[in-house]
Design a protein around this motif. Structure first.
Motif, PDB file in Angstrom:
ATOM      1  N   GLU A 176      -9.890   4.748  -2.207  1.00  0.00           N
ATOM      2  CA  GLU A 176      -8.915   3.756  -1.781  1.00  0.00           C
ATOM      3  C   GLU A 176      -7.676   3.771  -2.675  1.00  0.00           C
ATOM      4  OE1 GLU A 176      -9.183  -0.464   0.317  1.00  0.00           O
ATOM      5  OE2 GLU A 176     -10.136  -0.438  -1.651  1.00  0.00           O
ATOM      6  N   VAL A 177      -7.870   3.938  -3.980  1.00  0.00           N
ATOM      7  CA  VAL A 177      -6.726   4.013  -4.893  1.00  0.00           C
ATOM      8  C   VAL A 177      -5.833   5.194  -4.523  1.00  0.00           C
ATOM      9  CG1 VAL A 177      -6.042   4.528  -7.271  1.00  0.00           C
ATOM     10  CG2 VAL A 177      -7.821   2.834  -6.828  1.00  0.00           C
ATOM     11  N   ILE A 178      -6.460   6.337  -4.276  1.00  0.00           N
ATOM     12  CA  ILE A 178      -5.695   7.527  -3.903  1.00  0.00           C
ATOM     13  C   ILE A 178      -4.971   7.314  -2.581  1.00  0.00           C
ATOM     14  CG2 ILE A 178      -5.899   9.960  -3.224  1.00  0.00           C
ATOM     15  CD1 ILE A 178      -8.262  10.161  -5.191  1.00  0.00           C
ATOM     16  N   ALA A 179      -5.661   6.709  -1.615  1.00  0.00           N
ATOM     17  CA  ALA A 179      -5.058   6.469  -0.302  1.00  0.00           C
ATOM     18  C   ALA A 179      -3.860   5.529  -0.409  1.00  0.00           C
ATOM     19  CB  ALA A 179      -6.106   5.893   0.660  1.00  0.00           C
ATOM     20  N   PHE A 180      -3.975   4.488  -1.230  1.00  0.00           N
ATOM     21  CA  PHE A 180      -2.876   3.543  -1.361  1.00  0.00           C
ATOM     22  C   PHE A 180      -1.694   4.151  -2.113  1.00  0.00           C
ATOM     23  CE2 PHE A 180      -3.482  -0.916   0.010  1.00  0.00           C
ATOM     24  CZ  PHE A 180      -4.606  -0.715   0.778  1.00  0.00           C
ATOM     25  N   ARG A 181      -1.990   4.993  -3.109  1.00  0.00           N
ATOM     26  CA  ARG A 181      -0.889   5.671  -3.813  1.00  0.00           C
ATOM     27  C   ARG A 181      -0.156   6.611  -2.860  1.00  0.00           C
ATOM     28  NH1 ARG A 181      -0.533   5.875  -9.369  1.00  0.00           N
ATOM     29  NH2 ARG A 181       0.212   8.024  -9.277  1.00  0.00           N
ATOM     30  N   TRP A 182      -0.909   7.294  -2.025  1.00  0.00           N
ATOM     31  CA  TRP A 182      -0.295   8.190  -1.042  1.00  0.00           C
ATOM     32  C   TRP A 182       0.523   7.387  -0.035  1.00  0.00           C
ATOM     33  CZ3 TRP A 182      -1.416   8.125   4.265  1.00  0.00           C
ATOM     34  CH2 TRP A 182      -0.820   9.148   5.008  1.00  0.00           C
ATOM     35  N   GLY A 183      -0.047   6.265   0.421  1.00  0.00           N
ATOM     36  CA  GLY A 183       0.665   5.439   1.377  1.00  0.00           C
ATOM     37  C   GLY A 183       1.928   4.828   0.793  1.00  0.00           C
ATOM     38  N   THR A 184       1.866   4.398  -0.464  1.00  0.00           N
ATOM     39  CA  THR A 184       3.032   3.831  -1.119  1.00  0.00           C
ATOM     40  C   THR A 184       4.152   4.854  -1.243  1.00  0.00           C
ATOM     41  OG1 THR A 184       1.587   2.361  -2.395  1.00  0.00           O
ATOM     42  CG2 THR A 184       3.841   2.638  -3.196  1.00  0.00           C
ATOM     43  N   ALA A 185       3.775   6.075  -1.625  1.00  0.00           N
ATOM     44  CA  ALA A 185       4.773   7.141  -1.753  1.00  0.00           C
ATOM     45  C   ALA A 185       5.419   7.438  -0.403  1.00  0.00           C
ATOM     46  CB  ALA A 185       4.112   8.398  -2.318  1.00  0.00           C
ATOM     47  N   LYS A 186       4.600   7.405   0.663  1.00  0.00           N
ATOM     48  CA  LYS A 186       5.137   7.676   1.995  1.00  0.00           C
ATOM     49  C   LYS A 186       6.119   6.586   2.412  1.00  0.00           C
ATOM     50  CE  LYS A 186       3.728   8.639   6.754  1.00  0.00           C
ATOM     51  NZ  LYS A 186       2.597   8.821   7.691  1.00  0.00           N
ATOM     52  N   LEU A 187       5.775   5.321   2.126  1.00  0.00           N
ATOM     53  CA  LEU A 187       6.673   4.223   2.453  1.00  0.00           C
ATOM     54  C   LEU A 187       7.977   4.309   1.668  1.00  0.00           C
ATOM     55  CD1 LEU A 187       4.235   1.160   2.668  1.00  0.00           C
ATOM     56  CD2 LEU A 187       5.403   2.302   4.545  1.00  0.00           C
ATOM     57  N   SER A 188       7.876   4.730   0.408  1.00  0.00           N
ATOM     58  CA  SER A 188       9.081   4.852  -0.415  1.00  0.00           C
ATOM     59  C   SER A 188      10.036   5.881   0.163  1.00  0.00           C
ATOM     60  CB  SER A 188       8.685   5.227  -1.851  1.00  0.00           C
ATOM     61  OG  SER A 188       7.898   4.210  -2.442  1.00  0.00           O
ATOM     62  N   LYS A 189       9.486   6.984   0.658  1.00  0.00           N
ATOM     63  CA  LYS A 189      10.334   8.014   1.262  1.00  0.00           C
ATOM     64  C   LYS A 189      11.008   7.510   2.531  1.00  0.00           C
ATOM     65  CE  LYS A 189       7.766  12.015  -0.491  1.00  0.00           C
ATOM     66  NZ  LYS A 189       6.958  13.211  -0.131  1.00  0.00           N
ATOM     67  N   LEU A 190      10.365   6.546   3.204  1.00  0.00           N
ATOM     68  CA  LEU A 190      10.946   5.963   4.414  1.00  0.00           C
ATOM     69  C   LEU A 190      11.900   4.815   4.100  1.00  0.00           C
ATOM     70  CD1 LEU A 190       7.768   5.875   6.702  1.00  0.00           C
ATOM     71  CD2 LEU A 190       9.703   7.432   6.903  1.00  0.00           C
ATOM     72  N   GLY A 191      12.082   4.526   2.812  1.00  0.00           N
ATOM     73  CA  GLY A 191      12.996   3.468   2.405  1.00  0.00           C
ATOM     74  C   GLY A 191      12.423   2.079   2.546  1.00  0.00           C
ATOM     75  N   MET A 192      11.076   1.965   2.547  1.00  0.00           N
ATOM     76  CA  MET A 192      10.424   0.670   2.715  1.00  0.00           C
ATOM     77  C   MET A 192       9.830   0.213   1.390  1.00  0.00           C
ATOM     78  SD  MET A 192       8.435   1.295   6.309  1.00  0.00           S
ATOM     79  CE  MET A 192       9.305   1.853   7.764  1.00  0.00           C
ATOM     80  N   ARG A 193       9.877  -1.102   1.183  1.00  0.00           N
ATOM     81  CA  ARG A 193       9.308  -1.658  -0.038  1.00  0.00           C
ATOM     82  C   ARG A 193       7.856  -2.029   0.210  1.00  0.00           C
ATOM     83  NH1 ARG A 193       9.239  -6.847  -2.181  1.00  0.00           N
ATOM     84  NH2 ARG A 193      10.609  -7.636  -0.536  1.00  0.00           N
ATOM     85  N   TYR A 194       7.005  -1.690  -0.740  1.00  0.00           N
ATOM     86  CA  TYR A 194       5.574  -1.945  -0.596  1.00  0.00           C
ATOM     87  C   TYR A 194       5.204  -3.319  -1.135  1.00  0.00           C
ATOM     88  CZ  TYR A 194       0.615  -1.703  -1.720  1.00  0.00           C
ATOM     89  OH  TYR A 194      -0.719  -1.970  -1.844  1.00  0.00           O
ATOM     90  N   ASP A 195       4.568  -4.112  -0.273  1.00  0.00           N
ATOM     91  CA  ASP A 195       4.059  -5.415  -0.689  1.00  0.00           C
ATOM     92  C   ASP A 195       2.584  -5.264  -1.013  1.00  0.00           C
ATOM     93  OD1 ASP A 195       3.552  -8.131  -1.041  1.00  0.00           O
ATOM     94  OD2 ASP A 195       3.184  -8.436   1.107  1.00  0.00           O
ATOM     95  N   THR A 196       2.178  -5.638  -2.228  1.00  0.00           N
ATOM     96  CA  THR A 196       0.824  -5.376  -2.713  1.00  0.00           C
ATOM     97  C   THR A 196      -0.252  -5.895  -1.777  1.00  0.00           C
ATOM     98  OG1 THR A 196       1.656  -5.521  -4.958  1.00  0.00           O
ATOM     99  CG2 THR A 196      -0.724  -5.657  -4.673  1.00  0.00           C
ATOM    100  N   HIS A 197      -0.079  -7.123  -1.278  1.00  0.00           N
ATOM    101  CA  HIS A 197      -1.116  -7.706  -0.427  1.00  0.00           C
ATOM    102  C   HIS A 197      -0.788  -7.593   1.042  1.00  0.00           C
ATOM    103  CE1 HIS A 197      -2.094 -10.300  -4.159  1.00  0.00           C
ATOM    104  NE2 HIS A 197      -2.738  -9.164  -4.179  1.00  0.00           N
ATOM    105  N   GLY A 198       0.484  -7.394   1.355  1.00  0.00           N
ATOM    106  CA  GLY A 198       0.845  -7.132   2.734  1.00  0.00           C
ATOM    107  C   GLY A 198       0.703  -8.288   3.684  1.00  0.00           C
ATOM    108  N   HIS A 199       0.707  -9.538   3.172  1.00  0.00           N
ATOM    109  CA  HIS A 199       0.489 -10.673   4.066  1.00  0.00           C
ATOM    110  C   HIS A 199       1.784 -11.369   4.467  1.00  0.00           C
ATOM    111  CE1 HIS A 199      -3.704 -10.079   3.501  1.00  0.00           C
ATOM    112  NE2 HIS A 199      -3.601 -10.284   2.210  1.00  0.00           N
ATOM    113  N   ASP A 200       2.845 -11.183   3.681  1.00  0.00           N
ATOM    114  CA  ASP A 200       4.095 -11.843   4.036  1.00  0.00           C
ATOM    115  C   ASP A 200       4.614 -11.356   5.380  1.00  0.00           C
ATOM    116  OD1 ASP A 200       5.279 -11.884   0.624  1.00  0.00           O
ATOM    117  OD2 ASP A 200       4.165 -13.380   1.752  1.00  0.00           O
ATOM    118  N   ALA A 201       4.372 -10.080   5.655  1.00  0.00           N
ATOM    119  CA  ALA A 201       4.839  -9.501   6.906  1.00  0.00           C
ATOM    120  C   ALA A 201       3.773  -9.532   7.976  1.00  0.00           C
ATOM    121  CB  ALA A 201       5.302  -8.078   6.667  1.00  0.00           C
ATOM    122  N   GLY A 202       2.736 -10.297   7.714  1.00  0.00           N
ATOM    123  CA  GLY A 202       1.635 -10.344   8.687  1.00  0.00           C
ATOM    124  C   GLY A 202       0.811  -9.097   8.632  1.00  0.00           C
TER     125      GLY A 202
END
Length: 344
Positions: free
Chosen positions: A110-136
């Motif tokens: 899961e740690v590896i998957a989230f690091r990969w996902g965070t990097a992918k979001l960064s390349k798309l210009g998106m900010r990563y929210d740790t818990h992801g609940h503000d955006a539903g």
């Protein structure tokens, strides 16, 4: 090695007609439990109250955790302590060690998957929210936790993904996005949960087919598999996937419904040659139960409880009545499933 270890009853089991019928009865109960939440949430004609989905979701969390400890870890400990095994197997708590191994492996993945996902979001210009609940947002294993901010109609089919719909030019850097909005991450999360449940379902189906106390175990497993199906079915129903992935929840629900009948059918097919009391059978069952227990413990405590309550801003800001209701549903599922462990 004790007497009877490895012995196989050459005679046909009693109640063979009912044993064969159990394939279809348990299959129907399992399939209904898993498919009903998925189909009901997509239906435009079947108006299921949100409160019923909430009940099934929290009830299912309790069921999954009880399954991990009472129906998987306890039998694993018993299997490795069997007198049919060599003395060396009792010198070390192998069941607990394998359970821990499963938990830590899942955590690393899961740690590896989230690091990969965070990097992918960064390349798309998106900010990563740790818990992801503000955006539903939601966590991978159980789908969105707060649909109220989106104005969701439970009868509509609203499976869309921010990543699918909005590449970086349209996405606002001020809007937090969760790694779990990635369809692949959600599918991996639910696959991990279902993998542990599927292994357990196959094993109990195999045990039911050759068990001498068939009637009691059969009745208990009808409820056991239906409740467990409701737990995973509700998680599947609330996955937030784009239209191209709409088949995934249905496919996963069907797979769950088939696993225990397949285990029963295999058990009936090898009933004259298979004995659950052999040393090999004990080791295999103990190993699979231990690994499955680790999967469900991690998923139940971290993915379900922590993210349903502690990391869910809607729940943390909810009234005491709503919180008490959610906790009560969870404890009810835990209590009933724990009670069923008295017989299965």
């Amino acid at each position: 090695m004790s007497e009877g270890c490895g012995a196989v009853d050459a005679e046909d089991h009693q109640l063979m007609g009912l044993r064969i019928a159990s394939i279809f009865i348990i299959g129907a109960g399992s399939s209904f439990g898993a498919l009903f939440p998925v189909l009901a949430r997509r239906s435009k004609f079947l108006k299921v109250p949100r409160a019923l989905f909430d009940f099934a979701k929290y009830f299912g969390s309790g069921v999954i955790i009880a399954t991990a400890f009472i129906h998987l870890l306890a039998p694993a400990l018993e299997a490795f302590e069997s007198p049919c095994l060599a003395e060396g197997w009792s010198d070390y708590p192998y069941a607990l060690a394998l359970c821990m191994l499963s938990i830590f492996l899942l955590f690393v993945v899961e740690v590896i998957a989230f690091r990969w996902g965070t990097a992918k979001l960064s390349k798309l210009g998106m900010r990563y929210d740790t818990h992801g609940h503000d955006a539903g947002g939601s966590h991978a294993a159980h789908g969105p936790e707060d649909d109220s901010n989106r104005g969701i109609d439970l009868s509509a089919n609203e499976h869309s993904s921010d990543l699918e719909k909005s590449p970086s030019p349209v996405s606002s850097p001020q809007t937090p996005h969760s790694v779990a909005d990635n369809p692949l991450t959600q599918i991996i999360g639910i696959a991990i949960l279902e993998f542990g449940i599927v292994l357990h379902s196959v094993l109990i189906g195999l045990a039911l087919a050759v068990d001498e106390e068939f009637k009691i175990l059969f009745i208990v497993l009808v409820f056991h598999q239906t409740f467990e199906g409701l737990g995973i079915g509700t998680r599947l129903a609330f996955l937030n996937l784009p239209p191209s992935y709409n088949y995934v929840p249905i496919l996963a629900a069907i797979l769950y419904g088939l696993t225990t009948p397949i285990g029963i059918a295999v058990g009936l097919g090898v009933r004259k040659t298979y004995s659950p009391e052999t040393a090999t059978a004990k080791i295999v069952a103990g190993t699979l139960d231990s690994l499955s227990a680790g999967i469900l413990i991690y998923t139940g405590l971290i993915e379900l409880l922590a993210h349903e309550f502690l990391f869910n801003k809607e729940m943390m800001n909810a009234s005491n009545k709503k919180l008490a209701y959610a906790l009560g549903c969870m404890l009810l599922g835990w209590g009933i499933m724990s009670l069923l462990g008295r017989w299965a």
